[in-house]
Design an enzyme around this catalytic site. Structure first.
Site, PDB file in Angstrom:
ATOM      1  N   ARG A 117     -27.541  -6.310  -4.750  1.00  9.01           N
ATOM      2  CA  ARG A 117     -28.960  -6.077  -5.026  1.00  9.01           C
ATOM      3  C   ARG A 117     -29.151  -5.384  -6.377  1.00  9.01           C
ATOM      4  NH1 ARG A 117     -29.579  -2.920   0.460  1.00  9.01           N
ATOM      5  NH2 ARG A 117     -27.919  -4.429   0.868  1.00  9.01           N
ATOM      6  N   LYS A 169     -13.885  -1.785   1.157  1.00  7.38           N
ATOM      7  CA  LYS A 169     -13.931  -2.560   2.388  1.00  7.38           C
ATOM      8  C   LYS A 169     -12.594  -2.454   3.121  1.00  7.38           C
ATOM      9  CE  LYS A 169     -16.950  -6.226   0.550  1.00  7.38           C
ATOM     10  NZ  LYS A 169     -18.076  -6.154   1.492  1.00  7.38           N
TER      11      LYS A 169
END
Length: 572
Positions: free
Chosen positions: A423, A344
């Protein structure tokens, strides 16, 4: 759920190969204070009548000050003495939101401005009925006003008929509490609906919440106590405690909250009820136990991943009917998310302490449900909390874009982006939750999963997805969210988008190349691990207030927990 590939299973029941290291003392002490409900009981006190035992407040005591609520649009209609009206006029009190004015001679009562809020009377109708009746009343009132007012005349002051749900008013009490001087207060109103009174008490207390690292006091030093009915205080205290714990966990810096530390906190909370938890810790142990995706996400960190399970009320099956569905709460527990090798940017990484917000939501909901375990067992064979916890870090063993793994149920997954790790944790956990069930379980998962949900709905409104079998529960949760001003918004599992989660070199990809509908495709990815008969709800939360508002501080926040609590525990 896909079962056409190799199916992994546990070789042995979940165990605790080693005790999780204790979280820091200052954080443990904060959580212990919340668990005792001591701060909540100091901020929200049950009304007394002069003779009740315990710490009930006698509002006839001169130390208590009355709060009189004023709105700009209702000031002209409030019953008040000429002396009071003169005092208000001389003080130039305009009833701005949270504006306060002590009343003479000894400030035993305070006027509190509620801003531009036309009608703060209580609602006797339900939410839908109120909306219809309000529309009819407003239309009639407008017609009468036009008929009676001649051209050029100034219409007489009248109350507007627009009504808002009482919960909207209640949120303003967090700001009111922070604006008043330290002291003890009660509402100077003849009647307050019980549900509204609980909302007022909750926001009053949470508006005084503060989080400073290493500080064990969870609320402001200048205490403002509010006296409410005994029933409202009883209902508000556990909510205040659960919100305090949830906020603390989300706000805790990542260097103080590792996956093992999170397991330690769940252990402490479960132990306070006499329950035990079971954990699997470490990359190799998790991989061997059939959690390959969780193991892969945590492989790059020096802080080993954990799988945490708490069976609320213990593992005794005799208390529940095995033919009833289990209720399983799941929370994503990424204690820090660097993005992995798809790292990020600094701005996006700065808030990633909150990426375990899903775990904080699920744990707080479990904490609220635990005292109602006997009633819940009439509907559910067992109630379990499952938390897959890991750091998504960069190291020599980090998983890479392009890697492929077989999930717990054998479904192959291609890694398109290491920053779509949540996920993956949930996929293994959803598979585990459905194993060995005579009746499909009711599954609710919380996760800080996608930025796309925030683009669609903003930071204050969680996205809710539901399978067909969960439709009745989903509708109830949405309704309760509206009633208690803890709203969620339904998004569809739009079937035509399912092709976007198909992989090129594996059955699925965790990062579709299609740039749109990211929250929906994340939900569709998870649905690949859900049996068609399983009632399943997925909630994509922000878990963070990006700015102070409604009297609540910036920082960690629970979203949707009250809606689920009120839906699951209706009779109490």
């Amino acid at each position: 759920m896909n079962n056409d590939e190799q199916n992994h299973g546990l070789d042995a029941p979940l165990s605790s190969p080693q005790a999780a290291p204790a979280p820091p003392d200052w954080l443990v002490q904060r959580l212990a204070r919340h668990m005792s409900q001591e701060p909540a009981k100091r901020l929200v006190v049950p009304l007394g009548n002069g003779g009740e035992a315990g710490n009930a407040a006698d509002t006839r005591d001169g130390d208590w000050r009355a709060l009189r609520l004023w709105s700009r649009d209702m000031a002209a209609n409030l019953p008040a003495s000429k002396k009071t009206l003169a005092w208000v006029e001389d003080a130039r009190f305009e009833a701005r939101l949270a504006e306060t004015l002590p009343m003479p001679p000894k400030a035993e009562a305070w006027l509190v401005g509620m801003g531009d809020f036309p009608d703060i009377e209580e609602h006797d109708e339900d939410a839908s009925g109120a909306a219809k009746n309000n529309a009819k009343t407003e239309a009639k009132t407008e017609a009468k006003t036009e008929a009676k007012t001649e051209e050029g005349d100034r219409p007489k002051h009248r109350r507007t008929s627009r009504k808002a749900h009482p919960s909207k008013l209640c949120t303003r009490f967090g700001l009111v509490a922070r604006r008043l001087p330290a002291g003890a207060y009660f509402l100077d109103r003849k009647k307050v609906m019980p549900a509204t009174e609980v909302q007022i008490a909750l926001h009053w207390a949470l508006g005084q919440y503060e989080f400073l690292s290493h500080r064990i006091r969870p609320f402001a030093d200048k205490r403002r106590a509010l006296a409410v009915s005994a029933a409202a205080a009883r209902d508000a205290h556990p909510l205040i405690a659960a919100w305090g714990i949830g906020r603390d966990l989300i706000n805790a810096p990542a260097n103080w909250l590792s996956p093992e530390g999170l397991a330690g906190i769940v252990r402490l909370i479960a132990a306070s009820f006499g329950d035990e938890i079971h954990t699997i810790g470490g990359h190799d142990s998790l991989d061997h136990a059939g959690f390959p995706l969780l193991a892969a996400v945590g492989a790059g960190s020096a802080r080993p991943p954990q799988f945490i399970e708490w069976v609320l009320g213990g593992g005794d099956q005799s208390a529940g009917d095995d033919d009833l569905p289990e209720l399983i709460l799941i929370g994503k527990g990424v204690t820090f998310d660097s993005g992995g090798l798809n790292i990020k940017g600094g701005r996006n990484m700065s808030l990633m302490r909150k990426d375990m917000g899903g775990a904080a939501h699920a744990l707080s909901l479990a904490l609220l449900l635990r005292p109602h375990i006997d009633g819940l067992r009439k509907k559910h064979a067992r109630i379990r909390l499952l938390i897959p916890a890991a750091d998504n870090a960069i190291g020599g063993a980090s998983y890479r874009p392009g890697d492929t793994f077989a999930a717990r149920n054998g479904t192959t997954v291609e890694i398109g982006d290491t920053d779509a790790e949540g996920r993956l944790l949930l996929a293994d956990t959803l598979c585990y939750a459905q194993e060995g069930q005579p009746t499909p379980p009711v599954i609710i998962d919380f996760a800080t999963l996608t930025g796309a949900a925030r683009v669609a709905l903003g930071t204050r409104l969680p996205a809710l997805f539901a399978s067909e079998k969960a439709e009745p529960l989903a509708q109830k949760v949405l309704l309760k969210g509206t009633e208690h001003f803890d709203p969620l918004w339904r998004l569809p599992l739009h079937e035509p988008y399912r092709s976007h989660v198909r992989g090129k070199f594996a059955r699925l990809t965790n990062a579709p190349t299609h740039p749109y509908a990211g929250a929906i495709t994340a939900g569709l990815f998870l649905s690949e691990f859900i049996d068609t008969l399983t009632p399943w709800i997925h909630v994509d939360v922000m878990a963070w207030r990006d700015s102070a508002g409604d009297g609540q501080p910036e920082g960690g926040e629970l979203q949707g927990v009250r809606a689920f609590y009120e839906s699951l525990v209706e009779d109490r």
